[in-house]
Design a protein around this motif. Structure first.
Motif, mmCIF file in Angstrom:
data_model
loop_
_atom_site.group_PDB
_atom_site.id
_atom_site.type_symbol
_atom_site.label_atom_id
_atom_site.label_comp_id
_atom_site.label_asym_id
_atom_site.label_seq_id
_atom_site.Cartn_x
_atom_site.Cartn_y
_atom_site.Cartn_z
ATOM 1 N N THR A 42 0.965 -1.072 0.072
ATOM 2 C CA THR A 42 -0.089 0.114 -0.008
ATOM 3 C C THR A 42 1.008 1.371 0.017
ATOM 4 O O THR A 42 2.142 0.767 -0.025
ATOM 5 N N SER A 43 0.518 2.156 -0.161
ATOM 6 C CA SER A 43 0.878 3.672 -0.856
ATOM 7 C C SER A 43 1.668 3.565 1.444
ATOM 8 O O SER A 43 2.732 4.275 1.283
ATOM 9 N N GLU A 44 0.841 3.325 2.490
ATOM 10 C CA GLU A 44 0.716 3.916 3.144
ATOM 11 C C GLU A 44 2.036 3.077 3.523
ATOM 12 O O GLU A 44 3.215 3.993 4.594
ATOM 13 N N THR A 45 2.605 1.887 3.330
ATOM 14 C CA THR A 45 3.357 0.899 3.862
ATOM 15 C C THR A 45 4.674 1.836 2.961
ATOM 16 O O THR A 45 5.548 2.501 4.249
ATOM 17 N N VAL A 46 4.625 1.659 2.045
ATOM 18 C CA VAL A 46 5.915 2.891 1.120
ATOM 19 C C VAL A 46 5.917 4.099 2.282
ATOM 20 O O VAL A 46 7.311 4.616 1.211
ATOM 21 N N ARG A 47 5.184 4.412 1.872
ATOM 22 C CA ARG A 47 5.447 6.058 2.916
ATOM 23 C C ARG A 47 6.312 5.646 3.912
ATOM 24 O O ARG A 47 7.037 6.978 4.335
ATOM 25 N N GLY A 48 6.381 4.455 5.113
ATOM 26 C CA GLY A 48 6.614 4.804 6.078
ATOM 27 C C GLY A 48 8.686 4.082 5.568
ATOM 28 O O GLY A 48 9.136 4.251 6.213
ATOM 29 N N TYR A 49 8.698 4.326 3.628
ATOM 30 C CA TYR A 49 9.872 3.926 3.699
ATOM 31 C C TYR A 49 10.867 4.510 3.619
ATOM 32 O O TYR A 49 12.353 4.924 2.812
ATOM 33 N N ILE A 50 9.760 6.048 3.158
ATOM 34 C CA ILE A 50 10.634 6.947 2.495
ATOM 35 C C ILE A 50 11.536 8.153 3.323
ATOM 36 O O ILE A 50 11.154 8.488 4.367
ATOM 37 N N GLY A 51 12.788 8.319 2.410
ATOM 38 C CA GLY A 51 13.355 9.079 3.450
ATOM 39 C C GLY A 51 14.938 9.094 3.984
ATOM 40 O O GLY A 51 15.960 10.023 3.846
ATOM 41 N N GLY A 52 14.963 6.907 3.742
ATOM 42 C CA GLY A 52 16.041 7.540 4.011
ATOM 43 C C GLY A 52 17.325 6.665 2.485
ATOM 44 O O GLY A 52 18.719 6.513 2.803
ATOM 45 N N GLY A 53 16.460 7.151 1.466
ATOM 46 C CA GLY A 53 17.642 7.122 0.506
ATOM 47 C C GLY A 53 16.632 5.233 0.008
ATOM 48 O O GLY A 53 16.216 5.089 0.514
ATOM 49 N N THR A 54 17.103 5.241 -1.059
ATOM 50 C CA THR A 54 16.886 4.171 -2.191
ATOM 51 C C THR A 54 16.690 2.491 -1.739
ATOM 52 O O THR A 54 16.182 2.634 -1.608
ATOM 53 N N THR A 55 18.602 2.387 -1.314
ATOM 54 C CA THR A 55 18.912 1.127 -1.439
ATOM 55 C C THR A 55 18.662 0.702 0.206
ATOM 56 O O THR A 55 18.150 -0.189 0.528
ATOM 57 N N ALA A 56 18.171 2.109 1.570
ATOM 58 C CA ALA A 56 17.568 1.606 2.766
ATOM 59 C C ALA A 56 16.055 0.862 2.976
ATOM 60 O O ALA A 56 16.253 0.187 2.636
ATOM 61 N N MET A 57 15.548 1.733 1.823
ATOM 62 C CA MET A 57 14.130 1.457 1.349
ATOM 63 C C MET A 57 14.214 -0.163 0.238
ATOM 64 O O MET A 57 13.486 -0.938 1.281
ATOM 65 N N SER A 58 15.021 -0.195 -0.021
ATOM 66 C CA SER A 58 15.359 -1.752 -1.351
ATOM 67 C C SER A 58 15.450 -3.013 -0.007
ATOM 68 O O SER A 58 15.393 -3.725 -0.032
ATOM 69 N N GLU A 59 16.341 -2.721 1.063
ATOM 70 C CA GLU A 59 16.683 -3.695 2.155
ATOM 71 C C GLU A 59 15.444 -3.862 2.814
ATOM 72 O O GLU A 59 15.488 -5.156 3.252
ATOM 73 N N ARG A 60 14.620 -2.917 2.881
ATOM 74 C CA ARG A 60 13.779 -2.779 3.920
ATOM 75 C C ARG A 60 12.911 -3.622 3.264
ATOM 76 O O ARG A 60 11.879 -4.664 3.887
ATOM 77 N N VAL A 61 12.166 -3.661 2.440
ATOM 78 C CA VAL A 61 11.981 -4.842 1.138
ATOM 79 C C VAL A 61 11.560 -5.651 0.930
ATOM 80 O O VAL A 61 11.188 -6.837 1.187
ATOM 81 N N ALA A 62 13.434 -5.679 0.683
ATOM 82 C CA ALA A 62 13.547 -7.720 0.334
ATOM 83 C C ALA A 62 13.826 -8.551 1.607
ATOM 84 O O ALA A 62 13.517 -9.449 1.639
ATOM 85 N N ALA A 63 13.813 -7.800 2.464
ATOM 86 C CA ALA A 63 13.710 -8.193 3.666
ATOM 87 C C ALA A 63 12.448 -9.074 4.428
ATOM 88 O O ALA A 63 11.662 -10.234 5.171
ATOM 89 N N GLN A 64 11.069 -7.800 4.263
ATOM 90 C CA GLN A 64 9.886 -8.058 4.273
ATOM 91 C C GLN A 64 9.099 -9.319 3.335
ATOM 92 O O GLN A 64 8.957 -10.356 4.368
ATOM 93 N N PHE A 65 9.636 -9.805 2.298
ATOM 94 C CA PHE A 65 9.418 -10.378 1.445
ATOM 95 C C PHE A 65 10.247 -11.389 1.603
ATOM 96 O O PHE A 65 9.867 -12.732 0.626
ATOM 97 N N GLY A 66 11.535 -11.363 1.936
ATOM 98 C CA GLY A 66 12.783 -12.842 1.699
ATOM 99 C C GLY A 66 13.241 -12.503 0.522
ATOM 100 O O GLY A 66 13.360 -13.775 0.231
ATOM 101 N N ILE A 67 12.971 -11.548 0.124
ATOM 102 C CA ILE A 67 13.769 -11.859 -1.194
ATOM 103 C C ILE A 67 15.535 -11.633 -0.892
ATOM 104 O O ILE A 67 16.173 -10.396 -0.348
ATOM 105 N N VAL A 68 16.032 -12.445 -1.155
ATOM 106 C CA VAL A 68 17.107 -13.225 -0.940
ATOM 107 C C VAL A 68 18.848 -11.605 -1.577
ATOM 108 O O VAL A 68 19.216 -10.922 -1.399
ATOM 109 N N ASP A 69 18.753 -11.533 -3.345
ATOM 110 C CA ASP A 69 19.479 -9.803 -3.301
ATOM 111 C C ASP A 69 18.517 -8.999 -3.901
ATOM 112 O O ASP A 69 18.102 -8.446 -4.442
ATOM 113 N N ALA A 70 19.245 -8.515 -2.393
ATOM 114 C CA ALA A 70 18.775 -6.899 -2.109
ATOM 115 C C ALA A 70 19.175 -5.576 -3.525
ATOM 116 O O ALA A 70 18.601 -4.857 -3.843
ATOM 117 N N VAL A 71 20.582 -6.129 -3.624
ATOM 118 C CA VAL A 71 20.754 -4.944 -4.031
ATOM 119 C C VAL A 71 20.782 -5.285 -5.930
ATOM 120 O O VAL A 71 20.339 -4.470 -6.798
#
Length: 238
Positions: A42-71
């Motif tokens: 949801t946009s509200e979930t993504v909203r909480g990921y904004i601010g620290g840069g896209t790398t940090a956002m991607s790492e949080r999303v990868a961890a949330q869904f168990g995606i191994v290759d965050a890079v």
């Protein structure tokens, strides 16, 4: 509480402060998740990921869904987003009037963001008034991300204004922490992506609910030779 400030330049965050970029960020991130067979956020979930840069956002999303290759997830997101920067993004209501008011006050302006600098330039050039800003500083190799103060100091140097006479305007805790680290005044804006209680906990000098409120404060400041005492607006001191 009244507070006497001297403001000679204004530094703005971009995402969530000047421009509502959440729709494009959410759309692109969900396209990448779809490719991984993951459900949309949801946009509200993504909203909480904004601010620290896209790398940090991607790492949080990868961890949330168990995606191994965050890079790889991050690389795919960036590749998609850079072609869809202004598909749905728009300036927040009242921002264009705020910038025009700053122009009339002859206040030097800068953008300081954790967004990749090339993307920040494209968003600001497309959606914001031409020549409204001096430096537009985003993330690039060799430059620290906010809340490290170096990029804010770089902006103040380019504007030829002492950091202690700069007002840093942003919508997240990171922005307010940057202002404090850089020795600048801080203005929290509640129309963006940060939560108001979290912003207030950072004890900003100003807390504004609408761009017009910030403009009124700046107009009164400049009307008193950049020195002012506010009583009616939400103004705090450290």
């Amino acid at each position: 509480m009244a507070s006497r400030l001297r403001v000679e330049a204004v530094l703005f965050d971009l995402d969530g402060t000047l421009v509502d970029t959440l729709p494009d960020i959410t759309w692109c991130l969900n396209q990448v998740l779809l490719e991984h067979g993951c459900p949309a956020l949801t946009s509200e979930t993504v909203r909480g990921y904004i601010g620290g840069g896209t790398t940090a956002m991607s790492e949080r999303v990868a961890a949330q869904f168990g995606i191994v290759d965050a890079v790889a997830l991050h690389q795919r997101y960036v590749a998609l987003y850079q072609h869809n920067l202004v598909q749905f993004s728009r300036p927040f209501s009242g921002v264009l009037e705020l910038l025009e008011g700053c122009r009339q006050l002859q206040l030097p302006l800068a953008i300081v963001t954790n967004k990749a600098e090339e993307m920040a330039l494209q968003v600001s050039t497309t959606l914001l008034p031409q020549n409204a800003f001096g430096p537009i500083l985003g993330h690039r190799a060799g430059r620290s991300l906010k809340p490290q103060p170096e990029v804010a100091w770089e902006a103040s140097r380019r504007l030829s204004v002492d950091p202690q006479r700069c007002l840093f305007v942003g919508d997240t805790e990171i922005d307010l922490q940057t202002a404090r680290a850089a020795g600048m005044y801080s203005a929290a804006v509640t129309w963006g992506y940060g939560l108001t209680p979290d912003l207030q906990a950072q004890a900003p000098n100003l807390c504004c609910e609408h761009p017009a409120e910030l403009l009124r404060i700046l107009q009164r400041a400049c009307g008193a030779a950049h020195a002012f005492t506010e009583h009616g607006d939400t103004v705090k001191s450290y």
